[in-house]
Design a protein around this motif. Structure first.
Motif, short mmCIF file in Angstrom:
data_model
loop_
_atom_site.label_atom_id
_atom_site.label_comp_id
_atom_site.label_asym_id
_atom_site.label_seq_id
_atom_site.Cartn_x
_atom_site.Cartn_y
_atom_site.Cartn_z
N PRO A 126 0.81 -1.22 0.00
CA PRO A 126 0.00 0.00 0.00
C PRO A 126 0.84 1.26 0.00
CG PRO A 126 0.04 -1.02 2.18
CD PRO A 126 0.70 -1.98 1.24
N ASP A 127 0.46 2.17 -0.93
CA ASP A 127 1.03 3.52 -0.93
C ASP A 127 2.54 3.55 -1.04
OD1 ASP A 127 -1.57 4.47 -0.55
OD2 ASP A 127 -1.37 4.27 1.62
N ASP A 128 3.14 2.53 -1.68
CA ASP A 128 4.60 2.57 -1.77
C ASP A 128 5.08 3.25 -3.04
OD1 ASP A 128 4.10 0.74 -3.74
OD2 ASP A 128 5.08 -0.95 -2.74
N GLY A 129 4.17 3.51 -4.00
CA GLY A 129 4.55 4.22 -5.20
C GLY A 129 5.41 3.42 -6.15
N LEU A 130 5.53 2.11 -5.93
CA LEU A 130 6.36 1.28 -6.78
C LEU A 130 5.49 0.43 -7.69
CD1 LEU A 130 8.93 0.02 -4.13
CD2 LEU A 130 9.21 1.89 -5.75
N PRO A 131 5.99 0.10 -8.89
CA PRO A 131 5.22 -0.75 -9.79
C PRO A 131 5.08 -2.16 -9.24
CG PRO A 131 7.42 -0.32 -10.66
CD PRO A 131 7.25 0.56 -9.45
N GLY A 132 4.20 -2.94 -9.86
CA GLY A 132 3.94 -4.29 -9.39
C GLY A 132 5.18 -5.16 -9.41
N ARG A 133 5.28 -6.08 -8.47
CA ARG A 133 6.44 -6.95 -8.38
C ARG A 133 6.36 -8.08 -9.40
NH1 ARG A 133 6.57 -2.76 -5.05
NH2 ARG A 133 8.05 -2.96 -3.38
N PRO A 134 7.49 -8.56 -9.91
CA PRO A 134 7.48 -9.68 -10.84
C PRO A 134 7.26 -10.99 -10.11
CG PRO A 134 9.72 -9.02 -10.38
CD PRO A 134 8.83 -8.03 -9.68
N ASP A 135 6.98 -12.05 -10.87
CA ASP A 135 6.86 -13.37 -10.29
C ASP A 135 8.21 -13.82 -9.75
OD1 ASP A 135 4.60 -14.50 -12.89
OD2 ASP A 135 4.25 -13.30 -11.09
N SER A 136 8.18 -14.91 -8.96
CA SER A 136 9.43 -15.41 -8.40
C SER A 136 10.31 -15.99 -9.49
CB SER A 136 9.13 -16.48 -7.35
OG SER A 136 8.43 -17.56 -7.93
N LEU A 137 11.60 -16.05 -9.18
CA LEU A 137 12.60 -16.54 -10.13
C LEU A 137 12.43 -18.04 -10.33
CD1 LEU A 137 15.26 -15.72 -11.68
CD2 LEU A 137 16.47 -16.50 -9.63
N ASP A 138 12.49 -18.48 -11.60
CA ASP A 138 12.53 -19.90 -11.93
C ASP A 138 13.96 -20.36 -11.85
OD1 ASP A 138 10.43 -21.50 -12.35
OD2 ASP A 138 10.14 -21.00 -14.45
N LEU A 139 14.27 -21.33 -10.99
CA LEU A 139 15.67 -21.68 -10.76
C LEU A 139 15.82 -23.17 -10.56
CD1 LEU A 139 18.33 -19.84 -8.77
CD2 LEU A 139 17.84 -22.19 -8.12
N THR A 140 16.84 -23.74 -11.21
CA THR A 140 17.20 -25.15 -11.03
C THR A 140 18.71 -25.24 -10.95
OG1 THR A 140 15.27 -25.91 -12.28
CG2 THR A 140 17.08 -27.48 -11.99
N ILE A 141 19.20 -26.03 -10.00
CA ILE A 141 20.64 -26.23 -9.83
C ILE A 141 20.93 -27.72 -9.93
CG2 ILE A 141 22.61 -26.01 -8.26
CD1 ILE A 141 21.23 -23.61 -7.02
N SER A 142 21.88 -28.07 -10.79
CA SER A 142 22.32 -29.46 -10.90
C SER A 142 23.67 -29.60 -10.21
CB SER A 142 22.43 -29.86 -12.38
OG SER A 142 23.03 -31.14 -12.49
N LEU A 143 23.69 -30.36 -9.13
CA LEU A 143 24.95 -30.56 -8.43
C LEU A 143 25.91 -31.42 -9.24
CD1 LEU A 143 23.78 -31.05 -4.73
CD2 LEU A 143 24.54 -28.98 -5.88
N ASP A 144 25.39 -32.19 -10.20
CA ASP A 144 26.22 -32.97 -11.10
C ASP A 144 26.64 -32.09 -12.26
OD1 ASP A 144 27.52 -34.88 -12.52
OD2 ASP A 144 25.71 -35.94 -13.20
N GLY A 145 27.75 -31.40 -12.10
CA GLY A 145 28.23 -30.51 -13.14
C GLY A 145 28.15 -29.04 -12.78
N GLY A 146 27.40 -28.70 -11.72
CA GLY A 146 27.37 -27.32 -11.25
C GLY A 146 26.66 -26.36 -12.17
N LEU A 147 25.68 -26.84 -12.92
CA LEU A 147 24.93 -25.96 -13.82
C LEU A 147 23.75 -25.33 -13.11
CD1 LEU A 147 24.87 -27.99 -17.16
CD2 LEU A 147 26.23 -25.98 -16.63
N VAL A 148 23.50 -24.08 -13.41
CA VAL A 148 22.37 -23.34 -12.84
C VAL A 148 21.52 -22.82 -14.00
CG1 VAL A 148 21.67 -21.37 -11.44
CG2 VAL A 148 23.74 -22.65 -10.83
N THR A 149 20.21 -23.03 -13.90
CA THR A 149 19.29 -22.50 -14.88
C THR A 149 18.40 -21.47 -14.21
OG1 THR A 149 19.28 -24.58 -16.10
CG2 THR A 149 17.51 -23.03 -16.59
N MET A 150 18.43 -20.23 -14.72
CA MET A 150 17.61 -19.15 -14.18
C MET A 150 16.71 -18.63 -15.29
SD MET A 150 20.37 -16.92 -11.96
CE MET A 150 21.47 -17.69 -10.75
N ASP A 151 15.42 -18.77 -15.08
CA ASP A 151 14.45 -18.30 -16.08
C ASP A 151 14.81 -18.78 -17.49
OD1 ASP A 151 12.84 -17.06 -14.25
OD2 ASP A 151 13.69 -15.07 -14.53
N GLY A 152 15.21 -20.05 -17.58
CA GLY A 152 15.48 -20.66 -18.88
C GLY A 152 16.87 -20.43 -19.41
N ARG A 153 17.71 -19.66 -18.72
CA ARG A 153 19.07 -19.39 -19.19
C ARG A 153 20.05 -20.17 -18.33
NH1 ARG A 153 19.19 -12.94 -20.59
NH2 ARG A 153 20.88 -13.62 -21.95
#
Length: 391
Positions: A94-121
């Protein structure tokens, strides 16, 4: 004029014996900001990962300089990464003057190889630098337990992301008591200190004169998403403390050390940058920022020795040290492994710490890539790339 790790002044002062101070860290920043070379198209390529609250500003400036140096990065706004997903009702701001917040981050971490996927990247972290404190109050989950679990899970993820990166910052985060005990064991002078739930009684055990009172842990707690409320250090006389009722929780009471100079010293993987700070009271950066004087200064050799020794002992890659010079002797107050630096730079008219941080991260990144003969932090080419102009 005692320094106690005050960072990012935003509003009126709060003291252990007075009213709390409120800091607003809400932001409309995107949850993730990618800065990659134009030709970059290789999934899973090494990236520097920066995680912090966007409102603090340090990593936005750092990311821009890293981009200038050709280092690929992704910067996470820790608060927005943990925002509730679209399937849930959006939180009310309320009354913060800020635009709407985005959805939460899509994130996957593979411990086999240390790969991280964030929002498809897809990426492979080379260096991870996470600055605390992470969000502890997150809206949008029914019931207090759900909100706490969500906050704890994202906080744990950011803290532990470094486990799959070859290099991480800032290093160990020691509490104030461990810091003071470690500094004293290393032969560094520290103020006489008592931790107590009864500051009045403690005052009688310390040397006569002024005393410093501050909280034992972080100065701020998060009472609502993005709203930090805290109590700042204060200087009090013995009579004031004796008459004050017990706060009901442990606090630090220290002797006030008369001194010639107060220093904020930044340690960056062996590099050292110092600022001389003059202020009328510990809470002046919030109450009267115009009354605070900050200037860049060469760190005295003994101060450099102390900072490097303690950073080595404590496993710190980065740290903001608060020191005093008293009759030529270095007095250790505390170190903040997540200490802000942009406010000090702006007051002093420099960007030395931002540039040094970027060069440090770039060197770590190049070392991970097994580059041959990575340039030193103070390399001539680096300063030509960065420029020498002030903020």
């Amino acid at each position: 004029m005692l320094g106690h790790g005050e960072d990012s002044p935003h509003s009126a002062p709060g003291r252990p014996g007075g009213h709390p101070v409120t800091v607003d860290l809400r932001s409309s920043s995107p949850r993730a900001v990618w800065w990659l070379p134009v030709e970059e198209s290789v999934p899973g390529a090494p990236r520097v990962v920066l995680a912090d609250r966007a409102a603090r500003g340090e990593f936005a400036a750092l990311q821009a300089v890293l981009h200038q140096l050709g280092v690929p990065t992704v910067r996470l706004d820790a608060a927005h990464a943990a925002a509730p997903p679209a399937c849930q009702d959006p939180p009310a701001y309320p009354d913060d003057g800020l635009p709407g917040r985005p959805d939460s981050l899509d994130l996957t971490i593979s411990l086999d190889g240390g790969l991280v996927t964030m929002d498809g990247r897809c990426l492979r972290p080379s260096v991870v630098w996470a600055r605390g404190p992470m969000p502890r109050a997150i809206p949008g989950t029914p019931g207090p337990a759900g909100s706490l679990i969500r906050a704890d899970s994202w906080s744990a993820l950011v803290d532990q992301l470094a486990a799959i990166a070859p290099a991480s910052l800032p290093g160990r985060r020691l509490g104030r008591l461990a810091q003071l005990a470690g500094a004293a064991a290393a032969g560094v002078r520290t103020p006489r200190t008592i931790v107590t739930t009864d500051p009045g009684a403690a005052a009688a055990e310390l040397p006569r004169g002024r005393l410093v009172v501050k909280v034992l842990d972080e100065h701020f707690v998060e009472t609502a998403p993005g709203r930090m409320v805290g109590l700042l250090p204060e200087i009090a006389d013995r009579e004031t403390l004796v008459c004050r009722p017990s706060p009901g929780f442990p606090m630090i009471v220290q002797e006030y050390v008369e001194h010639d100079l107060e220093l904020r010293v930044y340690y960056l993987a062996g590099d050292v940058h110092a600022f001389a700070v003059t202020k009328p009271s510990p809470d002046a950066p919030w109450r009267d920022p115009a009354g605070v004087s900050v200037r860049a200064t060469p760190a005295p050799p003994r101060a450099v020795e102390v900072v490097r020794r303690l950073a080595r002992d404590w496993g710190l890659v980065f740290g903001a040290f608060d020191l005093l010079l008293a009759a030529g002797e270095v007095v250790f107050l505390e170190v903040n492994a997540d200490g802000d630096w942009r406010w000090f730079e702006a007051k002093a008219g420099t960007r030395a710490v931002t540039n040094a941080a970027a060069l440090m991260v770039r060197t770590l990144h190049l070392n991970v890539l097994r580059a041959t003969s990575p340039p030193p932090i103070s390399g001539v080419l680096d300063f030509l790339l960065l420029g020498t102009e002030a903020l």
